[in-house]
Every structure is written in C-alpha cells, then in structure tokens.
Write an enzyme that holds these catalytic residues in place. Sequence first.
Site, PDB file in Angstrom:
ATOM      1  CE  LYS A 189      -3.955   4.892  -1.646  1.00  0.00           C
ATOM      2  NZ  LYS A 189      -4.991   5.359  -2.592  1.00  0.00           N
ATOM      3  CE1 TYR A 203      -3.987   2.093   0.636  1.00  0.00           C
ATOM      4  CE2 TYR A 203      -2.749   3.036   2.456  1.00  0.00           C
ATOM      5  CZ  TYR A 203      -3.836   3.064   1.619  1.00  0.00           C
ATOM      6  OH  TYR A 203      -4.776   4.049   1.752  1.00  0.00           O
TER       7      TYR A 203
END
Length: 312
Positions: free
Chosen positions: A159, A155
């Site tokens: 991001k 993640y």
Amino acid sequence: MNLSGKVAIVTGSGRGLGLAYARELARQGAAVVINGQGTESVTDAVRTVEADGGRAVGVVVPVGSTKSARLLVQTAVETFGRLDILVTNAGILRDKSLLKMTDEDFDDVINVHLKGTFTCVREAFGYFKENGIAGRIITIGSPTGQRGNFGQTNYAAAKAGIVGMVRTWALEMKKAGVTANAVIPVAATAMTKTVPYFQKAVEADERGETMPAFFRHELGFGTADDVAGLIAFLASDSAAGITGQVIGAGGDRLQLWTHPEAAVTEYREGGWGYQDLVEDFGTLFGDKLQSVGEDFLPLPEELNTEQPAKIG
C-alpha cells in the site's frame, strides 16, 4: 449522469468495496468491467449492476500478471468501445507477524496489490496515450500503508508502494492529461469485521442500520458506499485538475493526506559524525520523533468491546 459514455474497469469488484465502487460508477452513467477470481461473485456483481439499470460485463481473472491486465483492457474496448477509467481495488490479506510470514505470504500480497496495480495501470495508460484519452487512474491505498500496522509487513509495503507509484505517475501522465490518485478507504471490510473495536459499527451495518455517530464522525469509519462517491468524483471531468493526491474517505470524514515532509531540519558544518549524533540527536530530535500505527479514541461506554491499543 456525468459519466455517461465513459467506460471503467474496477478490479476486485465482485463484492465489498470494489462492488460499491462499480455500482456508483454505473449509477453515474459509466459502463463497468467487473473483475474477480470467482465466477459466482463476478456473475452476481454484473447482475447487481444491471438490476440497478447500469451496463456491466464480467472478467474472471486473478490480477497481477500483464496477461490479466491486457485481458481487462481488451474486454472494456471490445465490449463497450473504449476505456476511460481504471480503479485498482483488487487485493488479498496474508497477515502474520514478521517471523511467521513466509516468502509465499509476502509474494502473494505484493503480486496482487502492488504488481497488479502496476500492470493494470501500465496497460490502461498505454491505451489512454495511444488514443488521446484524458483517462482517470484511481488506486486504493490504506491507513496501514500510511502509518503501518502490526502483522502486515506485506500489506503495508504494497500500500505504501502504491502511493509512491501514484506520485510518480502524476508526473509522467501530466502531459497526456491523465490523472492518477490514491484513495484511502476506512470502511467495514473483511479485515475490519475481525477487529473487536469496530464490532458495534459492523453489526449495525450488517443490520442495515446507520452506524453510531462516534464511528462515522470521530473515527471517520463508515460503509463502502461512503467511499464510492469519492471514486466516482475522481473519475469525472470535475476532477481533471486533481492528480498525485492521497485522499481518505470514511463515514462523515474526508481527508487530504500530506506528502511526506521533513518534520525537523538541523545543519552542522562538516556534516554529522557518529559522536555528533550520540551527543546531539536526542536534544535536537528526541521530542519530535514520529509515531507509528494509528491511535484511536477510547470507545464510549455503550459501545465498548475489547479494545486494541493500535489499529492500522
């Protein structure tokens, strides 16, 4: 309604933050393409927007592939006649510490967040450029992508990568009059609902009550609706001069994140060899090393639950 006549795609908008973004865009006058993987959630989201008085159509398709991106743009144009705004909100979580994270865990998150943002933006920008539309690209980042978080290798990479792409796109899209920005939401989501630190805030939100001021003000943690206004603003003509930015929103707080800059700079004639670094690095940089993760204030006694040391 300053988005009247505009058409927006919001990926991952069947529920949660994405639905809040879609509803706000529709409230401001835009027609909205709702996207998600579940037929029921997408159908319900379309009905919700329509019940608010807005216009919406649903597309049930997983984000990631070029085929999916083309279908989303095609649906917007065929249903509403054009496309002006893309919000890339779709995402999944596969949280595990590094040694427990599988290839599939990593690839799945990268495919939806990072590749899904790339393919959808590429398709939308192609349409904007071909049709002379000064469109709006709004991507969704995370504090984890800015500062890291335990158990979120996949993640964090996705991001952080989205923010890197936004800075590049701002350069590439400038001549076409298209803006590209990243929003960093800090709000009650499926992820934060599992964190004890936010328990009192999430419980208040679920009861339809205002979150305690400590969360809204000191932490900048709020509801999905607290972020939706920024999404609509960045989609508007009022934000035509804002591009390549990373903007955080949550609770009562709005933040403009800096682009990475050197914290300390030192020079040595002839360069820095191994022995030079052994002798001098600690003196020059030791007290200026950068922090990782996100540190939060201790909870007031009346809000206290089990507190994690760091939350990304």
